[in-house]
Design a protein around this motif. Structure first.
Motif, PDB file in Angstrom:
ATOM      1  N   ILE A 243       0.876  -1.155   0.000  1.00 55.77           N
ATOM      2  CA  ILE A 243       0.000   0.000   0.000  1.00 55.77           C
ATOM      3  C   ILE A 243       0.919   1.212   0.000  1.00 55.77           C
ATOM      4  O   ILE A 243       1.700   1.414   0.936  1.00 55.77           O
ATOM      5  N   TRP A 244       0.848   2.021  -1.042  1.00 55.08           N
ATOM      6  CA  TRP A 244       1.759   3.155  -1.196  1.00 55.08           C
ATOM      7  C   TRP A 244       1.230   4.385  -0.475  1.00 55.08           C
ATOM      8  O   TRP A 244       0.028   4.648  -0.465  1.00 55.08           O
ATOM      9  N   LEU A 245       2.122   5.151   0.115  1.00 54.84           N
ATOM     10  CA  LEU A 245       1.803   6.470   0.643  1.00 54.84           C
ATOM     11  C   LEU A 245       2.221   7.494  -0.394  1.00 54.84           C
ATOM     12  O   LEU A 245       3.363   7.467  -0.875  1.00 54.84           O
ATOM     13  N   LEU A 246       1.304   8.388  -0.742  1.00 50.03           N
ATOM     14  CA  LEU A 246       1.547   9.363  -1.793  1.00 50.03           C
ATOM     15  C   LEU A 246       1.839  10.743  -1.207  1.00 50.03           C
ATOM     16  O   LEU A 246       1.299  11.119  -0.168  1.00 50.03           O
ATOM     17  N   HIS A 247       2.664  11.489  -1.913  1.00 47.58           N
ATOM     18  CA  HIS A 247       2.942  12.863  -1.525  1.00 47.58           C
ATOM     19  C   HIS A 247       1.648  13.671  -1.659  1.00 47.58           C
ATOM     20  O   HIS A 247       0.942  13.569  -2.673  1.00 47.58           O
ATOM     21  N   PRO A 248       1.277  14.470  -0.649  1.00 49.49           N
ATOM     22  CA  PRO A 248      -0.022  15.160  -0.685  1.00 49.49           C
ATOM     23  C   PRO A 248      -0.157  16.236  -1.736  1.00 49.49           C
ATOM     24  O   PRO A 248      -1.263  16.704  -1.995  1.00 49.49           O
ATOM     25  N   GLU A 249       0.940  16.616  -2.378  1.00 51.42           N
ATOM     26  CA  GLU A 249       0.866  17.657  -3.414  1.00 51.42           C
ATOM     27  C   GLU A 249       1.201  17.121  -4.805  1.00 51.42           C
ATOM     28  O   GLU A 249       0.522  17.442  -5.784  1.00 51.42           O
ATOM     29  N   THR A 250       2.253  16.294  -4.905  1.00 48.38           N
ATOM     30  CA  THR A 250       2.643  15.764  -6.213  1.00 48.38           C
ATOM     31  C   THR A 250       1.997  14.420  -6.516  1.00 48.38           C
ATOM     32  O   THR A 250       1.948  13.992  -7.663  1.00 48.38           O
ATOM     33  N   PHE A 251       1.534  13.721  -5.467  1.00 44.27           N
ATOM     34  CA  PHE A 251       0.903  12.398  -5.564  1.00 44.27           C
ATOM     35  C   PHE A 251       1.883  11.307  -6.001  1.00 44.27           C
ATOM     36  O   PHE A 251       1.469  10.220  -6.436  1.00 44.27           O
ATOM     37  N   ALA A 252       3.176  11.565  -5.891  1.00 41.91           N
ATOM     38  CA  ALA A 252       4.189  10.537  -6.166  1.00 41.91           C
ATOM     39  C   ALA A 252       4.289   9.596  -4.971  1.00 41.91           C
ATOM     40  O   ALA A 252       4.065   9.989  -3.816  1.00 41.91           O
ATOM     41  N   GLU A 253       4.647   8.332  -5.231  1.00 43.09           N
ATOM     42  CA  GLU A 253       4.819   7.360  -4.150  1.00 43.09           C
ATOM     43  C   GLU A 253       6.088   7.691  -3.368  1.00 43.09           C
ATOM     44  O   GLU A 253       7.177   7.744  -3.935  1.00 43.09           O
ATOM     45  N   ILE A 254       5.949   7.932  -2.058  1.00 44.52           N
ATOM     46  CA  ILE A 254       7.091   8.314  -1.231  1.00 44.52           C
ATOM     47  C   ILE A 254       7.441   7.264  -0.191  1.00 44.52           C
ATOM     48  O   ILE A 254       8.519   7.297   0.390  1.00 44.52           O
ATOM     49  N   ASP A 255       6.548   6.329   0.062  1.00 43.59           N
ATOM     50  CA  ASP A 255       6.807   5.267   1.038  1.00 43.59           C
ATOM     51  C   ASP A 255       5.774   4.185   0.805  1.00 43.59           C
ATOM     52  O   ASP A 255       4.878   4.335  -0.038  1.00 43.59           O
ATOM     53  N   SER A 256       5.872   3.091   1.550  1.00 44.18           N
ATOM     54  CA  SER A 256       4.888   2.028   1.368  1.00 44.18           C
ATOM     55  C   SER A 256       4.740   1.191   2.622  1.00 44.18           C
ATOM     56  O   SER A 256       5.649   1.104   3.450  1.00 44.18           O
ATOM     57  N   LEU A 257       3.555   0.597   2.757  1.00 44.47           N
ATOM     58  CA  LEU A 257       3.272  -0.421   3.759  1.00 44.47           C
ATOM     59  C   LEU A 257       3.247  -1.764   3.052  1.00 44.47           C
ATOM     60  O   LEU A 257       2.974  -1.841   1.857  1.00 44.47           O
ATOM     61  N   GLN A 258       3.520  -2.840   3.790  1.00 38.03           N
ATOM     62  CA  GLN A 258       3.424  -4.181   3.239  1.00 38.03           C
ATOM     63  C   GLN A 258       2.400  -4.961   4.053  1.00 38.03           C
ATOM     64  O   GLN A 258       2.475  -4.995   5.277  1.00 38.03           O
ATOM     65  N   LEU A 259       1.444  -5.572   3.367  1.00 40.07           N
ATOM     66  CA  LEU A 259       0.329  -6.231   4.038  1.00 40.07           C
ATOM     67  C   LEU A 259       0.748  -7.576   4.602  1.00 40.07           C
ATOM     68  O   LEU A 259       1.240  -8.440   3.878  1.00 40.07           O
ATOM     69  N   CYS A 260       0.534  -7.755   5.906  1.00 37.34           N
ATOM     70  CA  CYS A 260       0.955  -8.982   6.586  1.00 37.34           C
ATOM     71  C   CYS A 260      -0.049  -9.386   7.655  1.00 37.34           C
ATOM     72  O   CYS A 260      -0.667  -8.538   8.300  1.00 37.34           O
ATOM     73  N   THR A 261      -0.166 -10.688   7.851  1.00 45.72           N
ATOM     74  CA  THR A 261      -0.809 -11.229   9.047  1.00 45.72           C
ATOM     75  C   THR A 261       0.308 -11.792   9.919  1.00 45.72           C
ATOM     76  O   THR A 261       1.487 -11.510   9.701  1.00 45.72           O
ATOM     77  N   ASN A 262      -0.066 -12.604  10.875  1.00 40.60           N
ATOM     78  CA  ASN A 262       0.946 -13.274  11.704  1.00 40.60           C
ATOM     79  C   ASN A 262       1.533 -14.492  11.012  1.00 40.60           C
ATOM     80  O   ASN A 262       2.453 -15.127  11.541  1.00 40.60           O
ATOM     81  N   LYS A 263       1.033 -14.810   9.803  1.00 38.73           N
ATOM     82  CA  LYS A 263       1.488 -16.005   9.090  1.00 38.73           C
ATOM     83  C   LYS A 263       2.277 -15.699   7.832  1.00 38.73           C
ATOM     84  O   LYS A 263       3.222 -16.414   7.490  1.00 38.73           O
TER      85      LYS A 263
END
Length: 353
Positions: A243-263
């Motif tokens: 899941i990407w975090l976008l810059h609030p003005e340029t909307f470029a991807e600046i960071d990301s989350l990775q989806l995980c459970t405990n498995k």
């Protein structure tokens, strides 16, 4: 027999790669390498690790050692660190050794960090049913007051529209050019943002759906879902485990989350909605909605929404569940699917209160 939650997670599982030691990234060559104890294929949030520096070739005396993961400094006692308050997924443990003579040596090692607890299972309760355009291949859905902003897909059929589910009135419906496949949409900072699928371009409209400008994707190859936290954070899915975090003005991807459970790690987060401090994500090709922690990517819950598709009129066009919008005043979710003739107002309830 597997439970729904188990089958949902097995279906969505993203294959993880084996963990290995990477060549050290240091200010000097061949200074040291890192090993972790206990040796495991994956670790969990809250685990305690012992970090060993092997084959060091330092010059001088050690003054300080820092341990970092994704720019977060770890709590440490000697060579023991705690994996607390960190983003999940494939991460790098970076060790920086500062010497009394001013030199700094660094090395890093990849490891897999998973959630501490298993996701909780939720069911749904239908409160109301409303008419939905059966020709709308729903890709994005979000409320502004009682007005739904809806993005639809398919080449030569994609649109961005505003309509009222309580009255059925369509305020405006703007078609995209035939070469664009519409995807997720959200309303942010007084503007309406819409993604496209593989064209690597997003659209920015004013509140009346007049096109203002476009923006290019920076790191992701596709556009799937889009939402925001009501403040300054924009989230974008692309069909991968990220899941990407976008810059609030340029909307470029600046960071990301990775989806995980405990498995394991998971992918296929599709249309997104932010509500009650969590990201809700339709899961592509599955009658389930993931409830995601926006701080670390942990899948904290799964909503079993099987049965909704059976309540719509059956046609050749009827496709999968997609489209989730939260109404903050009514405190309910509105759910639909691609080419469904109904939209459902629902609440989610724990399977085991």
């Amino acid at each position: 027999m597997k439970t729904y939650l188990q089958r949902f997670l097995i279906f969505a599982a993203f294959t993880t790669t084996a963990i290995g030691c990477h060549a050290p990234s240091t200010t000097h060559q061949a200074d040291f390498v890192i090993d972790l104890f206990p040796k495991k294929k994956e670790y969990h949030l809250g685990d305690t690790l012992v970090v060993k520096m092997l084959h060091p070739t330092f010059e001088g005396e050690i003054e300080k050692i820092d341990y970092q993961v994704h720019r977060n400094t770890l709590i440490s006692v000697g060579d023991t660190v705690i994996l607390a308050s960190l983003p999940l997924g494939k991460q790098y443990l970076k060790v920086s050794v500062q010497m009394t003579n001013g030199k700094t040596y660094t090395a890093q090692k990849e490891f897999l960090l998973l959630a501490k607890e298993a996701p909780k299972l939720y069911h749904y309760q239908i409160l109301n049913e409303y008419a939905h355009d059966p020709n709308a291949y729903t890709q994005g859905l979000e409320f502004v007051g009682d007005t739904l902003v809806e993005s639809t897909g398919q080449y030569a059929e994609s649109t961005i529209r505003k309509w009222n589910p309580f009255t059925g009135e369509v305020y405006k419906n703007v078609p995209l050019q035939p070469m664009y496949f519409g995807e997720g949409a959200t309303v942010f900072g007084g503007k309406i943002l819409q993604l496209t699928w593989r064209e690597q371009v997003g659209f920015v409209y004013d509140a009346q759906l007049n096109l203002q400008k476009t923006f290019k994707y920076n790191k992701s190859k596709e556009g799937w879902g889009l939402c925001h936290n009501g403040n300054d954070k924009l989230y974008k899915s692309d069909g991968t485990e990220k899941i990407w975090l976008l810059h609030p003005e340029t909307f470029a991807e600046i960071d990301s989350l990775q989806l995980c459970t405990n498995k394991s790690m998971y992918s296929y987060a599709n249309e997104l909605e932010f509500a009650n401090g969590k990201i809700y994500a339709n899961t592509f090709l599955k009658d389930g909605i993931m409830i995601i922690n926006p701080e670390n990517g942990a899948i904290e819950g799964v909503v079993d929404v099987r049965g909704l598709k059976e309540k719509v009129t059956k046609t050749e066009k009827v496709d999968v569940l997609n489209g989730i919008a939260y109404h903050p005043v009514r405190k309910t979710f509105f759910i639909t699917g691609k080419n469904w003739d109904k939209i459902f107002e629902v609440v989610f309830t724990p399977a085991n209160p």
